[in-house]
Design a protein around this motif. Sequence first.
Motif, mmCIF file in Angstrom:
data_model
loop_
_atom_site.group_PDB
_atom_site.id
_atom_site.type_symbol
_atom_site.label_atom_id
_atom_site.label_comp_id
_atom_site.label_asym_id
_atom_site.label_seq_id
_atom_site.Cartn_x
_atom_site.Cartn_y
_atom_site.Cartn_z
ATOM 1 N N GLY A 20 -1.976 59.944 35.148
ATOM 2 C CA GLY A 20 -1.561 59.177 33.976
ATOM 3 C C GLY A 20 -2.693 58.997 32.975
ATOM 4 O O GLY A 20 -2.488 59.119 31.757
ATOM 5 N N LEU A 21 -3.892 58.707 33.482
ATOM 6 C CA LEU A 21 -5.048 58.572 32.583
ATOM 7 C C LEU A 21 -5.369 59.887 31.894
ATOM 8 O O LEU A 21 -5.730 59.908 30.708
ATOM 9 N N MET A 22 -5.232 60.992 32.634
ATOM 10 C CA MET A 22 -5.479 62.291 32.030
ATOM 11 C C MET A 22 -4.470 62.578 30.933
ATOM 12 O O MET A 22 -4.819 63.103 29.864
ATOM 13 N N ALA A 29 -3.380 62.842 25.006
ATOM 14 C CA ALA A 29 -2.781 62.308 23.779
ATOM 15 C C ALA A 29 -3.860 61.779 22.836
ATOM 16 O O ALA A 29 -3.796 61.979 21.614
ATOM 17 N N GLY A 30 -4.869 61.125 23.412
ATOM 18 C CA GLY A 30 -5.941 60.578 22.584
ATOM 19 C C GLY A 30 -6.784 61.644 21.912
ATOM 20 O O GLY A 30 -7.332 61.423 20.818
ATOM 21 N N LEU A 31 -6.880 62.810 22.533
ATOM 22 C CA LEU A 31 -7.692 63.893 21.967
ATOM 23 C C LEU A 31 -7.069 64.540 20.740
ATOM 24 O O LEU A 31 -7.728 65.333 20.059
ATOM 25 N N VAL A 32 -5.810 64.246 20.452
ATOM 26 C CA VAL A 32 -5.178 64.806 19.257
ATOM 27 C C VAL A 32 -4.950 63.734 18.185
ATOM 28 O O VAL A 32 -4.152 63.925 17.272
ATOM 29 N N THR A 33 -5.674 62.606 18.309
ATOM 30 C CA THR A 33 -5.624 61.561 17.285
ATOM 31 C C THR A 33 -6.918 61.580 16.478
ATOM 32 O O THR A 33 -7.862 62.314 16.785
ATOM 33 N N ARG A 34 -6.969 60.734 15.465
ATOM 34 C CA ARG A 34 -8.177 60.650 14.649
ATOM 35 C C ARG A 34 -9.349 60.025 15.400
ATOM 36 O O ARG A 34 -10.509 60.165 14.991
ATOM 37 N N THR A 35 -9.045 59.323 16.472
ATOM 38 C CA THR A 35 -10.111 58.691 17.269
ATOM 39 C C THR A 35 -10.567 59.594 18.409
ATOM 40 O O THR A 35 -11.165 59.110 19.371
ATOM 41 N N TRP A 36 -10.319 60.902 18.293
ATOM 42 C CA TRP A 36 -10.637 61.801 19.391
ATOM 43 C C TRP A 36 -12.112 61.783 19.788
ATOM 44 O O TRP A 36 -12.418 61.968 20.981
ATOM 45 N N PRO A 37 -13.079 61.567 18.861
ATOM 46 C CA PRO A 37 -14.472 61.534 19.335
ATOM 47 C C PRO A 37 -14.725 60.429 20.366
ATOM 48 O O PRO A 37 -15.438 60.657 21.357
ATOM 49 N N ILE A 67 -15.836 61.069 24.255
ATOM 50 C CA ILE A 67 -17.035 60.462 24.848
ATOM 51 C C ILE A 67 -16.687 59.772 26.171
ATOM 52 O O ILE A 67 -17.409 59.885 27.168
ATOM 53 N N ALA A 68 -15.549 59.061 26.179
ATOM 54 C CA ALA A 68 -15.125 58.386 27.406
ATOM 55 C C ALA A 68 -14.840 59.397 28.514
ATOM 56 O O ALA A 68 -15.253 59.217 29.676
#
Length: 387
Positions: free
Chosen positions: A146-148, A153-161, A165-166
């Motif tokens: 689930g975390l993966m 999903a997070g890697l394709v948002t504007r906050t991907w950096p 890093i996380a």
Amino acid sequence: MRRDYIRSTLLIFASIVIGVVGWSGHVLLLPVALGFPVLWSTSQSRSVAALVSAAYFLAASRGLPQGVAAFYSSNIWPGLLLWLGASMSFVTVHSVLWTKYPNVRPFRYLLAAIVMFIPPFGITGWAHPVTAAGVLFPGWGWCGLGLMTAGLAGLVTRTWPAVAIALIGFWLWSAAIWTDAKLPEGWRGVDLEMGASLGREAGLQRQRDMIATVRGAASDGVRFVVLPESALGFWTPTVARLWTGASGDTDATVIVGAVMVDPKGYDNVLVAIDRRRGRILYRERMPVPGSMWQPWRSWFGENGGARADFFANPVVSIGAGRAAPLICYEQLIVWPVLQSMLHDPDFIIAVGNGWWTDGTSIVPIQRAVTTAWAKLFAKSLVTAFNT
């Protein structure tokens, strides 16, 4: 215009590098594949997203043309055609679901990820980035998966950096404490180096040689010996009698790959043999499309090809435990192992006959992937491959 061209070229080149490095056969490099969602999301257009997807998939599966040429003893062209054809589902899904709207993009990518690990598209869902979950979150099981998924999903948002890093932090932490998956107690996997003769040369002397190999492995408290895919050749009553008779003075059970043929086709199976009997333990759910599984034959009233049991027998009982078997091609796609994990097996059995992959990274990738899944769900792992 020139700037857009340069940017697109760099994205495609980076996608090739990610495919090559992430799928090099080293389990701790699997998280490199998580760079693909970032490149996909930063593509300027649907056509660039398609090229980025193609570059990643073709680079990750680069061993296929050479392997197919070796398998069919032919030139490189059949392998190239299969390589390009297999990439079409991956490219089609990721290009159709690409969007220029940032708020919608995470949902689109998650949909693409789900589509690529369930049939029908999941049948060729190789090089799936979600496989890296076992490296980043070893032992976390379904929570880690689930975390993966959330990370993808997070890697394709504007906050991907920040997300990257996380994830890199989890990667470094995992690499620092990494240990290989454990072998089940009382089990031993036997790797062979018999090349193309395994499964094809099935005379009496070869059977005796295989029996001698099992006897040599069944020592020091070993109760179960695993041999590679196709090691037994054809499973017939005569072969069954030979092996059960030869097991009369040992308590070990042999788990070995074989083929069962009938007028309509054949099954790629694992057989369990002890001193009392031999039985079919497992029927392969997803044989290799094209070379083994040929469903189009039935459309023309023809027989032949391997049967796909799809969602049948996800776990099998052997001894006092329950195992999740994965034969060769099943190790490269996602849904067979996840279906098995839904039944909470005690360990994973992974076998293959990879003589045709000589000079490629296919067998190392199979080993890396099965290790990653075993680590994610904290399962023991026993492997047996022929090269």
